[in-house]
Design an enzyme around this catalytic site. Structure first.
Site, PDB file in Angstrom:
ATOM      1  N   ARG A  31       0.826  -1.206   0.000  1.00 13.84           N
ATOM      2  CA  ARG A  31       0.000   0.000   0.000  1.00 13.84           C
ATOM      3  C   ARG A  31       0.864   1.261   0.000  1.00 13.84           C
ATOM      4  NH1 ARG A  31      -5.453  -1.351  -0.765  1.00 13.84           N
ATOM      5  NH2 ARG A  31      -5.739  -3.410   0.125  1.00 13.84           N
ATOM      6  N   LYS A  75      14.980  -6.124   4.866  1.00 14.45           N
ATOM      7  CA  LYS A  75      15.256  -5.071   5.860  1.00 14.45           C
ATOM      8  C   LYS A  75      16.638  -5.218   6.516  1.00 14.45           C
ATOM      9  CE  LYS A  75      10.435  -4.012   6.803  1.00 14.45           C
ATOM     10  NZ  LYS A  75       9.362  -3.825   7.796  1.00 14.45           N
ATOM     11  N   ASN A  83      14.081   0.158   7.109  1.00 11.24           N
ATOM     12  CA  ASN A  83      12.946   0.143   6.171  1.00 11.24           C
ATOM     13  C   ASN A  83      12.893   1.406   5.318  1.00 11.24           C
ATOM     14  OD1 ASN A  83      12.076   2.080   7.991  1.00 11.24           O
ATOM     15  ND2 ASN A  83       9.942   1.433   7.891  1.00 11.24           N
ATOM     16  N   ALA A 116      10.218 -12.745  18.095  1.00 10.75           N
ATOM     17  CA  ALA A 116      11.590 -12.250  18.255  1.00 10.75           C
ATOM     18  C   ALA A 116      12.336 -12.244  16.926  1.00 10.75           C
ATOM     19  CB  ALA A 116      12.337 -13.092  19.287  1.00 10.75           C
ATOM     20  N   GLY A 154      12.591 -10.252  12.841  1.00  8.80           N
ATOM     21  CA  GLY A 154      12.898  -8.899  12.375  1.00  8.80           C
ATOM     22  C   GLY A 154      11.841  -7.879  12.750  1.00  8.80           C
ATOM     23  N   ASN A 214       8.604 -15.812  22.840  1.00 11.73           N
ATOM     24  CA  ASN A 214       8.795 -16.341  21.491  1.00 11.73           C
ATOM     25  C   ASN A 214       8.804 -17.858  21.542  1.00 11.73           C
ATOM     26  OD1 ASN A 214       9.283 -15.854  18.686  1.00 11.73           O
ATOM     27  ND2 ASN A 214      11.362 -16.637  18.987  1.00 11.73           N
TER      28      ASN A 214
END
Ligand code: ATR
Length: 290
Positions: A25, A75, A96, A137, A139, A160
């Site tokens: 988007r 990333k 990002n 846990a 990225g 996690n």
């Protein structure tokens, strides 16, 4: 009346790079930001080969690109190829948002501040002094943990499936937690027997179709339960939150807020993120209803 000479110049070029990227988007959001700001940019989506991220960035710079957003799965690579990183990108080890300046790549990570702004401004829930649970846990968690700590929660617990990864993430952020005066802990999933004020799902569990990876004891009426995904990828978590009396929130607000930070970094203009979020939600809901 004379014509505006700036209209004759080509617009500055930006894009989002990812694989896949067609669902993104970001082109819609940045086009709307520019329109509302009376600014001119060209913003496209670029599908990049899985082993071709660095080459894709170089080609975009050579073609006059001024900056780009970076999405899954690039990333970490985006941070690795940068000449300069903001503190938050360095601590996350992931970026990002890239800006190209004087032959250098500047990297930032606006995901965390986007999440914090969405929670505090759009959802109206202050983080300072609250109990926060971060699930996952990978990225996505690494990108938001630093800004969450900077917002000063009383306690932040990371859980996690793979406990070692949660411990490593917590260890690398203990210095920030000390500055924020936040108790930063990891817990085994079966030790989650108390409710939190804010629960954030940063796992891909909904996508994997495996249900929510924590017990409902983490929710109480009024808990803000956020999935960092939106659309069908967020549904199972949000349905679970609603069924347990929590306030569900998807990741659309975070998406718009991280984009607003990137737009500010590139253009020096703060776009009206709340307005664009309301507009985007209407678009997304309209498409889902069809
Ligand atoms: P990202 O970079 O998008 O965060 P990632 O690094 O693959 O992606 O991390 C995904 C997260 O979702 C991890 O926390 C992962 O748990 P593990 O570290 O144990 O792999 C979590 N996750 C993925 N599938 C899951 C599932 N079926 N149940 C619970 N957690 C899951």
């Amino acid at each position: 009346m004379s014509a505006d000479p700036s209209q004759a110049l080509p617009a500055d070029r930006y894009c989002v790079m990812g694989n896949p990227v067609s669902h993104s988007r970001s082109p819609w959001i940045h086009a709307r930001f520019a329109e509302l700001a009376g600014d001119r940019i060209e913003y496209g989506a670029q599908l990049v080969a899985l082993d071709g991220f660095a080459d894709g960035v170089r080609a975009f710079i050579d073609a006059g690109g001024r900056g780009c957003n970076v999405t899954v799965p690039f990333k970490f690579e985006a941070a690795a190829i940068a000449d300069r990183l903001t503190d938050r990108a360095r601590i996350a080890g992931a970026a990002n948002t890239l800006r190209f300046e004087n032959g250098e790549i500047h990297a930032d990570n606006t995901d965390g501040v986007g999440l914090v702004n969405d929670i505090e401004r759009n959802a109206g829930v202050p983080i300072a002094g609250r109990d926060v649970l971060l699930i996952g846990a990978g990225g996505a968690s690494a990108g938001v943990l630093g800004p969450l700590l900077n917002a000063g929660p009383a306690r932040l617990v990371i859980v996690n499936r793979t406990a070692d990864k949660a411990r490593a993430l917590a260890d690398s952020h203990q210095p920030l937690a000390r500055v924020a005066d936040t108790l930063l802990q990891t817990l085994p999933i079966d030790a989650l027997t108390h409710p939190f004020d804010i629960v954030i799902n940063a796992t891909a569990s909904s996508l994997a179709g495996v249900g929510v990876p924590v017990p409902a004891a983490v929710l109480r009426p009024g808990t803000l339960a956020i999935d960092m995904m939106y659309g069908s990828a967020s549904h199972s978590f949000l349905d679970w939150a609603t069924a347990n009396g929590a306030v569900p929130r998807d990741g659309l607000g975070m998406l718009v807020e991280q984009a607003a930070e990137a737009f500010f970094d590139w253009r020096g203009i703060r776009p009206p993120a709340a307005q664009v979020l309301a507009e985007l939600r209407a678009v997304v809901d309209g498409q889902a209803a069809r």
